[in-house]
Write a protein that holds these residues in place. Sequence first.
Motif, PDB file in Angstrom:
ATOM      1  N   LYS A 303      37.838  54.591  36.679  1.00 46.44           N
ATOM      2  CA  LYS A 303      39.035  54.083  36.735  1.00 46.44           C
ATOM      3  C   LYS A 303      39.461  53.040  38.271  1.00 46.44           C
ATOM      4  CE  LYS A 303      40.105  58.700  35.132  1.00 46.44           C
ATOM      5  NZ  LYS A 303      40.623  60.161  35.662  1.00 46.44           N
ATOM      6  N   GLY A 304      40.003  52.086  38.014  1.00 48.36           N
ATOM      7  CA  GLY A 304      41.140  51.328  39.029  1.00 48.36           C
ATOM      8  C   GLY A 304      41.277  50.121  38.878  1.00 48.36           C
ATOM      9  N   HIS A 305      41.722  49.618  37.171  1.00 51.44           N
ATOM     10  CA  HIS A 305      42.418  48.894  36.936  1.00 51.44           C
ATOM     11  C   HIS A 305      44.007  49.236  36.680  1.00 51.44           C
ATOM     12  CE1 HIS A 305      39.079  45.566  35.924  1.00 51.44           C
ATOM     13  NE2 HIS A 305      38.436  46.276  35.642  1.00 51.44           N
ATOM     14  N   TRP A 306      44.249  48.023  37.253  1.00 52.54           N
ATOM     15  CA  TRP A 306      45.683  48.101  36.523  1.00 52.54           C
ATOM     16  C   TRP A 306      47.163  48.083  35.627  1.00 52.54           C
ATOM     17  CZ3 TRP A 306      43.416  45.080  40.560  1.00 52.54           C
ATOM     18  CH2 TRP A 306      42.861  45.038  41.954  1.00 52.54           C
ATOM     19  N   ASP A 307      45.505  47.831  34.835  1.00 48.14           N
ATOM     20  CA  ASP A 307      46.484  47.537  33.251  1.00 48.14           C
ATOM     21  C   ASP A 307      45.211  47.396  32.343  1.00 48.14           C
ATOM     22  OD1 ASP A 307      48.316  46.843  30.803  1.00 48.14           O
ATOM     23  OD2 ASP A 307      49.098  45.368  32.551  1.00 48.14           O
ATOM     24  N   TRP A 308      45.776  47.269  30.774  1.00 50.91           N
ATOM     25  CA  TRP A 308      44.367  47.602  29.660  1.00 50.91           C
ATOM     26  C   TRP A 308      42.985  46.911  30.519  1.00 50.91           C
ATOM     27  CZ3 TRP A 308      48.637  44.879  26.213  1.00 50.91           C
ATOM     28  CH2 TRP A 308      49.005  46.048  25.565  1.00 50.91           C
ATOM     29  N   VAL A 309      41.434  48.093  29.633  1.00 46.64           N
ATOM     30  CA  VAL A 309      40.799  46.877  29.849  1.00 46.64           C
ATOM     31  C   VAL A 309      40.794  46.452  28.876  1.00 46.64           C
ATOM     32  CG1 VAL A 309      38.276  47.419  30.084  1.00 46.64           C
ATOM     33  CG2 VAL A 309      39.638  49.127  31.391  1.00 46.64           C
ATOM     34  N   THR A 310      39.845  44.581  28.408  1.00 47.53           N
ATOM     35  CA  THR A 310      40.474  44.014  27.354  1.00 47.53           C
ATOM     36  C   THR A 310      38.685  44.166  27.014  1.00 47.53           C
ATOM     37  OG1 THR A 310      39.753  42.258  28.702  1.00 47.53           O
ATOM     38  CG2 THR A 310      42.420  43.264  28.235  1.00 47.53           C
ATOM     39  N   ASP A 311      37.310  44.081  28.288  1.00 43.43           N
ATOM     40  CA  ASP A 311      36.194  44.162  27.639  1.00 43.43           C
ATOM     41  C   ASP A 311      35.165  44.609  28.474  1.00 43.43           C
ATOM     42  OD1 ASP A 311      33.929  42.723  25.658  1.00 43.43           O
ATOM     43  OD2 ASP A 311      34.277  40.731  27.151  1.00 43.43           O
ATOM     44  N   VAL A 312      34.330  44.766  28.129  1.00 44.30           N
ATOM     45  CA  VAL A 312      33.075  45.636  28.984  1.00 44.30           C
ATOM     46  C   VAL A 312      31.810  44.909  28.680  1.00 44.30           C
ATOM     47  CG1 VAL A 312      34.434  47.698  29.470  1.00 44.30           C
ATOM     48  CG2 VAL A 312      32.497  47.377  27.811  1.00 44.30           C
ATOM     49  N   ALA A 313      30.597  44.677  30.084  1.00 49.31           N
ATOM     50  CA  ALA A 313      29.395  44.721  29.507  1.00 49.31           C
ATOM     51  C   ALA A 313      28.396  45.454  30.823  1.00 49.31           C
ATOM     52  CB  ALA A 313      29.166  43.021  29.759  1.00 49.31           C
ATOM     53  N   ILE A 314      27.143  45.409  30.295  1.00 48.30           N
ATOM     54  CA  ILE A 314      26.366  45.742  31.110  1.00 48.30           C
ATOM     55  C   ILE A 314      25.204  45.518  31.404  1.00 48.30           C
ATOM     56  CG2 ILE A 314      25.362  47.858  28.613  1.00 48.30           C
ATOM     57  CD1 ILE A 314      24.617  49.701  30.468  1.00 48.30           C
ATOM     58  N   SER A 315      24.298  45.360  32.178  1.00 43.50           N
ATOM     59  CA  SER A 315      23.519  44.242  32.150  1.00 43.50           C
ATOM     60  C   SER A 315      22.132  45.045  32.057  1.00 43.50           C
ATOM     61  CB  SER A 315      23.108  44.399  34.532  1.00 43.50           C
ATOM     62  OG  SER A 315      22.754  46.171  34.786  1.00 43.50           O
ATOM     63  N   LYS A 316      21.342  44.341  31.669  1.00 43.91           N
ATOM     64  CA  LYS A 316      20.213  45.057  31.332  1.00 43.91           C
ATOM     65  C   LYS A 316      19.332  45.669  32.035  1.00 43.91           C
ATOM     66  CE  LYS A 316      18.922  40.289  28.859  1.00 43.91           C
ATOM     67  NZ  LYS A 316      17.868  39.432  29.284  1.00 43.91           N
ATOM     68  N   ASP A 317      19.107  45.680  32.833  1.00 42.70           N
ATOM     69  CA  ASP A 317      18.808  47.471  33.872  1.00 42.70           C
ATOM     70  C   ASP A 317      19.576  47.901  34.568  1.00 42.70           C
ATOM     71  OD1 ASP A 317      20.519  46.088  36.074  1.00 42.70           O
ATOM     72  OD2 ASP A 317      18.554  45.536  37.401  1.00 42.70           O
ATOM     73  N   LYS A 318      20.986  47.692  33.838  1.00 46.12           N
ATOM     74  CA  LYS A 318      21.611  49.431  33.791  1.00 46.12           C
ATOM     75  C   LYS A 318      22.271  49.909  35.155  1.00 46.12           C
ATOM     76  CE  LYS A 318      18.699  52.486  31.332  1.00 46.12           C
ATOM     77  NZ  LYS A 318      18.382  53.462  30.334  1.00 46.12           N
ATOM     78  N   LYS A 319      22.118  48.650  35.547  1.00 42.19           N
ATOM     79  CA  LYS A 319      22.520  48.719  37.218  1.00 42.19           C
ATOM     80  C   LYS A 319      23.831  48.310  37.479  1.00 42.19           C
ATOM     81  CE  LYS A 319      18.386  48.439  39.409  1.00 42.19           C
ATOM     82  NZ  LYS A 319      17.642  46.914  40.548  1.00 42.19           N
ATOM     83  N   TRP A 320      24.102  47.142  36.802  1.00 39.98           N
ATOM     84  CA  TRP A 320      26.199  47.178  37.072  1.00 39.98           C
ATOM     85  C   TRP A 320      26.777  47.437  35.017  1.00 39.98           C
ATOM     86  CZ3 TRP A 320      27.351  45.769  41.762  1.00 39.98           C
ATOM     87  CH2 TRP A 320      25.994  45.267  42.692  1.00 39.98           C
TER      88      TRP A 320
END
Length: 402
Positions: A303-320
Amino acid sequence: MAAGGSRGDPLALGPEPEPAASPPESRWGDQEPAAEIQFKILRGHSDTVSSCHFCFEDTKILSCSYDKTVKLWDVAKGFLIQVFEEEHKAPISECNVSADDKRVITSSYDNTVKAWDMETGKMLWTIEHEGIVTSCNISWDSKYVVSGSDRENAIHIIDAASATVMAHVQGHHKSTITRCCFDPDNRRVTTVSYDKAIKLWDMKTQSTSITIKEGHTNAISDCCFTSDGHYLCTASWDRTLKLWDVKTGEFRCRGPISLNQGHEGSVSSCLFSQDASLLVSGAYDKTVAIWDTDAGCKKLSLKGHWDWVTDVAISKDKKWIISASKDSTLRLWNVEKVDRLPSVMESRKARGSKIAQCEECEKPFSYLHCSGSEMTNKCVFCRLSSPVRNVLPLPPSVSPDV
């Protein structure tokens, strides 16, 4: 019906929310005082950030925005390193990067799809469409580009080298296409739409091979494949995500696995980790959810965005994890220690989750174990693809096209 965003944007369903309060200054910090999930706010766009991706072995982030720009960011330092030279004339709905990190593809409400050289940031070619282009994707072998247009709800297959349209499929859906993507084998294109349908279009036969008409009860905003192409995930405004075995077609008799209670608002986006052990989703409730695919439950909400989350991605090593938002920012989350968080461990314990090794793929997985229940020996993906002894008739809501 024109699309309102790269993942579908429910502005048309009601009034726009009141403007959010001014956010604090950019910083590294904890999500909350007791949490160990650190984040960095990436500022540089002046309007909704519509799409984001990791590239260059997770060292860079590519993003695009309604501000008509495409930007490249450094992950380690969290700052902007490149702005692509040529601009679209209207909001950019989506950006994609080729597997070799050499090309960038963008789609826009200016009715165009553009290809860019990653190294120089210069535009290579432009393909004009007759309507707003809501989504684009480049095949895993970098040979083809698919785009979805709201004009006749069509898809276009483009030769990435010659910039020629190879196929133009009109009336592919009954309403606006919100997302289109290639499977990892480059054999099929999957599209989802406001019409609640999922379609898989075969590149070789140039025809629709599978149509799922009633998998969701509201508009479908996004879709993504596991890295082996075996499973498809769809995200919807019905606040759920569903996992489909599209390689063997087992969904026809078993249906999909449904991931519920992860968001309080319409789900806008989804993406599997490289090993498919995690699924990340974003939503209009301003949160990012991290899912344990084996246990079929949510691990944590960011949680932290101040409006809608429009897209997401995850790094290959799952750290980010990177999330894009209507609040004009991206957030880079360090989720390397997510399994060590007291809340995650307590939740796993409360659910009765256990760790086992899959007897088929030999990968570790978590599962729910209740007293008196049968021991689970396979992970969710191997269970999905296991043969069924008594094959049931095809449900009316799920049918292959002839």
